[in-house]
Scaffold this active site. Sequence first.
Site, mmCIF file in Angstrom:
data_model
loop_
_atom_site.group_PDB
_atom_site.id
_atom_site.type_symbol
_atom_site.label_atom_id
_atom_site.label_comp_id
_atom_site.label_asym_id
_atom_site.label_seq_id
_atom_site.Cartn_x
_atom_site.Cartn_y
_atom_site.Cartn_z
ATOM 1 N N GLY A 94 2.612 3.684 1.450
ATOM 2 C CA GLY A 94 3.257 3.991 2.721
ATOM 3 C C GLY A 94 3.829 5.385 2.782
ATOM 4 O O GLY A 94 4.182 5.881 3.857
ATOM 5 N N ARG A 95 3.961 6.010 1.609
ATOM 6 C CA ARG A 95 4.435 7.397 1.594
ATOM 7 C C ARG A 95 3.826 8.147 0.415
ATOM 8 O O ARG A 95 4.436 9.028 -0.169
ATOM 9 C CB ARG A 95 5.947 7.453 1.515
ATOM 10 C CG ARG A 95 6.543 6.758 0.308
ATOM 11 C CD ARG A 95 7.933 7.273 0.092
ATOM 12 N NE ARG A 95 8.647 6.496 -0.910
ATOM 13 C CZ ARG A 95 9.834 6.828 -1.351
ATOM 14 N NH1 ARG A 95 10.441 7.902 -0.894
ATOM 15 N NH2 ARG A 95 10.431 6.106 -2.253
ATOM 16 N N ASP B 95 3.863 -4.945 -7.392
ATOM 17 C CA ASP B 95 3.203 -3.685 -7.033
ATOM 18 C C ASP B 95 3.701 -2.536 -7.906
ATOM 19 O O ASP B 95 3.116 -1.447 -7.887
ATOM 20 C CB ASP B 95 3.415 -3.355 -5.548
ATOM 21 C CG ASP B 95 4.880 -3.377 -5.159
ATOM 22 O OD1 ASP B 95 5.547 -4.388 -5.416
ATOM 23 O OD2 ASP B 95 5.368 -2.378 -4.611
ATOM 24 N N ASN B 96 4.753 -2.774 -8.649
ATOM 25 C CA ASN B 96 5.270 -1.740 -9.546
ATOM 26 C C ASN B 96 4.960 -2.056 -10.997
ATOM 27 O O ASN B 96 5.612 -1.537 -11.902
ATOM 28 C CB ASN B 96 6.778 -1.576 -9.352
ATOM 29 C CG ASN B 96 7.118 -0.970 -8.003
ATOM 30 O OD1 ASN B 96 6.285 -0.294 -7.400
ATOM 31 N ND2 ASN B 96 8.327 -1.204 -7.531
ATOM 32 N N ASP C 77 7.173 3.962 -11.055
ATOM 33 C CA ASP C 77 8.081 3.804 -9.935
ATOM 34 C C ASP C 77 9.546 3.853 -10.344
ATOM 35 O O ASP C 77 10.201 2.836 -10.533
ATOM 36 C CB ASP C 77 7.773 2.524 -9.153
ATOM 37 C CG ASP C 77 7.813 2.832 -7.677
ATOM 38 O OD1 ASP C 77 8.687 3.605 -7.280
ATOM 39 O OD2 ASP C 77 6.957 2.334 -6.934
ATOM 40 N N LYS D 95 3.895 11.603 -3.856
ATOM 41 C CA LYS D 95 4.873 10.671 -3.281
ATOM 42 C C LYS D 95 5.737 11.457 -2.308
ATOM 43 O O LYS D 95 6.275 12.504 -2.671
ATOM 44 C CB LYS D 95 5.717 10.111 -4.430
ATOM 45 C CG LYS D 95 6.601 8.947 -4.079
ATOM 46 C CD LYS D 95 6.945 8.222 -5.371
ATOM 47 C CE LYS D 95 8.125 7.317 -5.265
ATOM 48 N NZ LYS D 95 8.383 6.651 -6.551
ATOM 49 N N GLY E 271 0.814 -1.222 0.000
ATOM 50 C CA GLY E 271 0.000 0.000 0.000
ATOM 51 C C GLY E 271 0.837 1.255 0.000
ATOM 52 O O GLY E 271 2.073 1.217 0.058
ATOM 53 N N ARG F 210 -2.539 -1.582 -10.077
ATOM 54 C CA ARG F 210 -1.338 -2.389 -10.256
ATOM 55 C C ARG F 210 -1.700 -3.863 -10.207
ATOM 56 O O ARG F 210 -2.768 -4.220 -9.696
ATOM 57 C CB ARG F 210 -0.355 -2.152 -9.096
ATOM 58 C CG ARG F 210 -0.114 -0.725 -8.753
ATOM 59 C CD ARG F 210 0.090 -0.547 -7.242
ATOM 60 N NE ARG F 210 0.165 0.879 -6.900
ATOM 61 C CZ ARG F 210 1.289 1.560 -6.796
ATOM 62 N NH1 ARG F 210 2.433 0.955 -6.932
ATOM 63 N NH2 ARG F 210 1.281 2.838 -6.543
ATOM 64 N N GLY G 54 7.600 7.647 5.656
ATOM 65 C CA GLY G 54 6.580 8.245 4.805
ATOM 66 C C GLY G 54 7.069 9.400 3.949
ATOM 67 O O GLY G 54 6.275 10.057 3.283
HETATM 68 P P1 AMP Z 1 8.440 1.125 -3.746
HETATM 69 O O1 AMP Z 1 9.792 0.501 -3.635
HETATM 70 O O2 AMP Z 1 8.492 2.618 -3.915
HETATM 71 O O3 AMP Z 1 7.595 0.475 -4.765
HETATM 72 O O4 AMP Z 1 7.759 0.910 -2.337
HETATM 73 C C1 AMP Z 1 7.392 -0.346 -1.858
HETATM 74 C C2 AMP Z 1 6.547 -0.182 -0.642
HETATM 75 O O5 AMP Z 1 7.289 0.470 0.407
HETATM 76 C C3 AMP Z 1 5.310 0.657 -0.800
HETATM 77 O O6 AMP Z 1 4.327 0.130 0.022
HETATM 78 C C4 AMP Z 1 5.757 2.019 -0.357
HETATM 79 O O7 AMP Z 1 4.688 2.846 0.017
HETATM 80 C C5 AMP Z 1 6.645 1.659 0.812
HETATM 81 N N1 AMP Z 1 7.652 2.686 1.116
HETATM 82 C C6 AMP Z 1 8.745 2.993 0.393
HETATM 83 N N2 AMP Z 1 9.438 3.984 0.985
HETATM 84 C C7 AMP Z 1 8.784 4.319 2.119
HETATM 85 C C8 AMP Z 1 8.982 5.269 3.178
HETATM 86 N N3 AMP Z 1 10.032 6.110 3.173
HETATM 87 N N4 AMP Z 1 8.072 5.310 4.161
HETATM 88 C C9 AMP Z 1 7.017 4.484 4.182
HETATM 89 N N5 AMP Z 1 6.762 3.576 3.236
HETATM 90 C C10 AMP Z 1 7.632 3.485 2.203
HETATM 91 MG MG MG Z 2 6.089 1.117 -5.811
#
Ligand code: AMP
Ligand code: MG
Length: 487
Positions: free
Chosen positions: A94-95, A254-255, A264, A115, A92, A185, A128
Amino acid sequence: MTSTSARPIALAHRFADELPELALSWRADEAPEPRLLALNEVLAADLGLDAAWLRTDDGLRLLTGERPPEGAAPVAQAYAGHQFGNYSPRLGDGRALLLGELATPDGRVVDLHLKGSGRTPFSRGGDGLAVVGPMLREFVISEAMHGLGIPTTRALAVVGTGRVVERETYQPGAVLARVASSHLRVGSFQYARATDDLALLRRLADVAIARHDPDLADADHPYRALFEAVVARQARLVARWMLVGFVHGVMNTDNMTISGETIDYGPCAFLDVFDPRTVFSSIDTGGRYAYGNQPAAAQWNLARFAEALLPLLADDQDAAVAYAVEALNGFAEQYNLAWTQGMRAKLGLPEGLAADVLDGLVQELFALLQANPVDFTGFFRRLADAARGDREPARALFLDLAGIDGWLERWAALAPDAVAMDRVNPVHIPRNHLVEAALAAATDGDLGPFEELVAVVRDPFTPRLGLERYAEPAPDDFGRYTTFCGT
Ligand code: AMP
Ligand code: MG
């Protein structure tokens, strides 16, 4: 400045309304001192947004999510996903936040998404947040992809928040405002499937069809048709990546979008010298998402998509599996077609060329490129000079002169079209050393190199007088390039 609500933008909340199980109503963090670092004025105009207004205090606070437009209902989206092959039932946003959907003047609907907007219930251990370098990196690389004609999410703006964020060092915080055809996704479907709520899965598929494939609603079997459409889009997309030497770096489920857009831009980078084993991401130690593995990784993800869709593909499981296996075979076929046609175009050769002649040429060329090793982008551009009669620039890239001379002879005999080659072989990709230098300068407050780099990669097929250094490979002392994800 006034603090009236952000009128010039109207955002719908269809995702939140139609899929409440996948949407968590949420607000962005406040940005202590918002400062505009990059604004995509061309994109803003395409979206019918007033760039001058976006630069105002209200505009900036919309772009950080702090002051959403009246009537908007921002949400964090739920999704699951396989990360490097391991399933996580709850990833989900997360940020990130979906601010809402925007209707464009040309009749499309796009997501406006943030983001780096602060912690959400999906943040797990994360803060986040996002920082300036990686958000500007997404801006420049996605603009380069768009310039290359490759489907991608777009960056509308990057706003510095004025917050200090702890990474390996302390870094200036930033929020990226991103525009996408949607943020559906493969992982969204995995999440819905895992709930065991078949009505939810069906509703999600219906939303995807309405958004991306409205014509398929009337198909004999809309869900199979959706699956096949996604397979086809992803096959074409990954072929396009391969043809320009793009390494996504984190092809987790998820990407992977349902829209077929690249999404992403974390640890991604472009090949310098040709080597299928190339990995840039610091965390991809096994090479799962190496350049040469990307088609297989995409197909693997699509198998996970099929698993998630299974109950919609046929009434009984065996029939659904049999269908999915066959439909998945379509990936290789469509990928090979897109890739072969793309390679033919890169070599400037005619459409009717016999497949075995083309295959032979390509295989021999790739062996030479890898053995020498040769700069991927530079070679194809110089090859057009060879088509015009000057073989020296291309030849000079090789140590094995006898090898390349033999190859050039066979290729030139097929009468390649130099003008057509210059239309598909970029002069400019975002070179790793230039990206790094531009982001480092921007992090220190100098946006000049970033802005120049964006301008160059937006128009990748046009050589620039005075900017020749943008077309050159990294100097030898740049060393092996490593990128970091989730930063
Ligand atoms: P991503 O690698 O950007 O596809 O992120 C994978 C997952 O990690 C997703 O659920 C993002 O929302 C979460 N995520 C990545 N970076 C952060 C962060 N700095 N804080 C909280 N969640 C994160
Ligand atoms: Mg992602």
